[in-house]
Design a protein around this motif. Sequence first.
Motif, PDB file in Angstrom:
ATOM      1  N   ARG A  66      25.865   1.830 -48.090  1.00  0.00           N
ATOM      2  CA  ARG A  66      25.875   2.198 -49.513  1.00  0.00           C
ATOM      3  C   ARG A  66      25.570   0.995 -50.403  1.00  0.00           C
ATOM      4  N   ALA A  67      26.086  -0.165 -50.055  1.00  0.00           N
ATOM      5  CA  ALA A  67      25.852  -1.364 -50.867  1.00  0.00           C
ATOM      6  C   ALA A  67      24.362  -1.714 -50.914  1.00  0.00           C
ATOM      7  N   LYS A  68      23.685  -1.573 -49.791  1.00  0.00           N
ATOM      8  CA  LYS A  68      22.248  -1.860 -49.757  1.00  0.00           C
ATOM      9  C   LYS A  68      21.465  -0.842 -50.572  1.00  0.00           C
ATOM     10  N   LEU A  69      21.898   0.412 -50.542  1.00  0.00           N
ATOM     11  CA  LEU A  69      21.253   1.439 -51.359  1.00  0.00           C
ATOM     12  C   LEU A  69      21.411   1.117 -52.840  1.00  0.00           C
ATOM     13  N   ALA A  70      22.601   0.666 -53.221  1.00  0.00           N
ATOM     14  CA  ALA A  70      22.842   0.317 -54.625  1.00  0.00           C
ATOM     15  C   ALA A  70      21.970  -0.867 -55.040  1.00  0.00           C
ATOM     16  N   GLU A  71      21.820  -1.850 -54.159  1.00  0.00           N
ATOM     17  CA  GLU A  71      20.975  -3.009 -54.461  1.00  0.00           C
ATOM     18  C   GLU A  71      19.510  -2.618 -54.626  1.00  0.00           C
ATOM     19  N   SER A  72      19.090  -1.593 -53.892  1.00  0.00           N
ATOM     20  CA  SER A  72      17.688  -1.181 -53.949  1.00  0.00           C
ATOM     21  C   SER A  72      17.373  -0.288 -55.152  1.00  0.00           C
ATOM     22  N   GLY A  73      18.344  -0.055 -56.001  1.00  0.00           N
ATOM     23  CA  GLY A  73      18.083   0.697 -57.227  1.00  0.00           C
ATOM     24  C   GLY A  73      18.734   2.058 -57.302  1.00  0.00           C
ATOM     25  N   LEU A  74      19.442   2.466 -56.269  1.00  0.00           N
ATOM     26  CA  LEU A  74      20.137   3.750 -56.300  1.00  0.00           C
ATOM     27  C   LEU A  74      21.563   3.530 -56.812  1.00  0.00           C
ATOM     28  N   GLY A  75      21.677   3.268 -58.094  1.00  0.00           N
ATOM     29  CA  GLY A  75      22.969   2.954 -58.692  1.00  0.00           C
ATOM     30  C   GLY A  75      23.980   4.085 -58.619  1.00  0.00           C
ATOM     31  N   TRP A  76      23.492   5.309 -58.500  1.00  0.00           N
ATOM     32  CA  TRP A  76      24.398   6.460 -58.452  1.00  0.00           C
ATOM     33  C   TRP A  76      25.309   6.424 -57.232  1.00  0.00           C
ATOM     34  N   VAL A  77      24.921   5.718 -56.173  1.00  0.00           N
ATOM     35  CA  VAL A  77      25.744   5.709 -54.968  1.00  0.00           C
ATOM     36  C   VAL A  77      27.093   5.037 -55.202  1.00  0.00           C
ATOM     37  N   ASN A  78      27.185   4.210 -56.233  1.00  0.00           N
ATOM     38  CA  ASN A  78      28.465   3.560 -56.547  1.00  0.00           C
ATOM     39  C   ASN A  78      29.503   4.566 -57.048  1.00  0.00           C
ATOM     40  N   ASP A  79      29.057   5.729 -57.477  1.00  0.00           N
ATOM     41  CA  ASP A  79      29.966   6.764 -57.962  1.00  0.00           C
ATOM     42  C   ASP A  79      30.508   7.634 -56.834  1.00  0.00           C
ATOM     43  N   TYR A  80      30.046   7.402 -55.603  1.00  0.00           N
ATOM     44  CA  TYR A  80      30.418   8.244 -54.464  1.00  0.00           C
ATOM     45  C   TYR A  80      30.887   7.387 -53.297  1.00  0.00           C
ATOM     46  N   THR A  81      31.616   8.006 -52.389  1.00  0.00           N
ATOM     47  CA  THR A  81      32.095   7.293 -51.208  1.00  0.00           C
ATOM     48  C   THR A  81      30.971   7.181 -50.179  1.00  0.00           C
ATOM     49  N   ASP A  82      31.201   6.335 -49.189  1.00  0.00           N
ATOM     50  CA  ASP A  82      30.222   6.187 -48.110  1.00  0.00           C
ATOM     51  C   ASP A  82      29.967   7.520 -47.417  1.00  0.00           C
ATOM     52  N   ILE A  83      31.018   8.255 -47.157  1.00  0.00           N
ATOM     53  CA  ILE A  83      30.892   9.537 -46.461  1.00  0.00           C
ATOM     54  C   ILE A  83      30.087  10.530 -47.291  1.00  0.00           C
ATOM     55  N   GLN A  84      30.335  10.576 -48.591  1.00  0.00           N
ATOM     56  CA  GLN A  84      29.596  11.502 -49.449  1.00  0.00           C
ATOM     57  C   GLN A  84      28.099  11.179 -49.464  1.00  0.00           C
ATOM     58  N   VAL A  85      27.764   9.899 -49.532  1.00  0.00           N
ATOM     59  CA  VAL A  85      26.350   9.501 -49.531  1.00  0.00           C
ATOM     60  C   VAL A  85      25.709   9.868 -48.198  1.00  0.00           C
ATOM     61  N   LYS A  86      26.409   9.623 -47.094  1.00  0.00           N
ATOM     62  CA  LYS A  86      25.887   9.970 -45.763  1.00  0.00           C
ATOM     63  C   LYS A  86      25.713  11.481 -45.621  1.00  0.00           C
ATOM     64  N   LEU A  87      26.651  12.253 -46.159  1.00  0.00           N
ATOM     65  CA  LEU A  87      26.542  13.714 -46.095  1.00  0.00           C
ATOM     66  C   LEU A  87      25.352  14.220 -46.902  1.00  0.00           C
ATOM     67  N   ILE A  88      25.140  13.651 -48.063  1.00  0.00           N
ATOM     68  CA  ILE A  88      23.978  14.035 -48.876  1.00  0.00           C
ATOM     69  C   ILE A  88      22.701  13.743 -48.094  1.00  0.00           C
ATOM     70  N   GLY A  89      22.642  12.577 -47.472  1.00  0.00           N
ATOM     71  CA  GLY A  89      21.479  12.226 -46.666  1.00  0.00           C
ATOM     72  C   GLY A  89      21.288  13.165 -45.491  1.00  0.00           C
ATOM     73  N   ALA A  90      22.375  13.523 -44.819  1.00  0.00           N
ATOM     74  CA  ALA A  90      22.288  14.428 -43.667  1.00  0.00           C
ATOM     75  C   ALA A  90      21.806  15.811 -44.093  1.00  0.00           C
ATOM     76  N   VAL A  91      22.279  16.295 -45.230  1.00  0.00           N
ATOM     77  CA  VAL A  91      21.829  17.595 -45.733  1.00  0.00           C
ATOM     78  C   VAL A  91      20.342  17.547 -46.075  1.00  0.00           C
ATOM     79  N   GLU A  92      19.891  16.439 -46.644  1.00  0.00           N
ATOM     80  CA  GLU A  92      18.470  16.303 -46.954  1.00  0.00           C
ATOM     81  C   GLU A  92      17.622  16.294 -45.679  1.00  0.00           C
ATOM     82  N   VAL A  93      18.092  15.617 -44.643  1.00  0.00           N
ATOM     83  CA  VAL A  93      17.364  15.596 -43.366  1.00  0.00           C
ATOM     84  C   VAL A  93      17.307  17.002 -42.769  1.00  0.00           C
TER      85      VAL A  93
END
Length: 124
Positions: A28-55
């Motif tokens: 999540r920290a690397k995603l935030a550094e790359s410009g996805l600032g919204w990930v700071n509003d969510y937990t690691d698990i939530q971000v991973k779940l969003i990614g898994a649903v997209e896949v």
Amino acid sequence: MNVVLWIIAGLLAAAFLAAGLMKVVQPRAKLAESGLGWVNDYTDIQVKLIGAVEVLAAIGLTLPALLDIAPILVPLAATGLVIIMVGAIVVHARRKENQPLIANVVLLILAAVVAWGRFGPYAF
């Protein structure tokens, strides 16, 4: 129109497969550094779940129709992406992030076209 729906579904699948894998694989920290600032509003698990649903949605847009196994999953996957994009639009609107907002609206429209076409006149 069938060819157009295949092209749109393929483009959506490629985009969401890439975006989803990025969210699943990278911290999540690397995603935030790359410009996805919204990930700071969510937990690691939530971000991973969003990614898994997209896949899963990316796979669902093409694979069932290609294999002719449960092709009803194609419009269901497209509908799921519409819901995901509505959520993304809400998040980016609250954060006043206009650039991703425009992209989310375009992706929502494309997913809605696939859902309409595959549920309706151009079903498999």
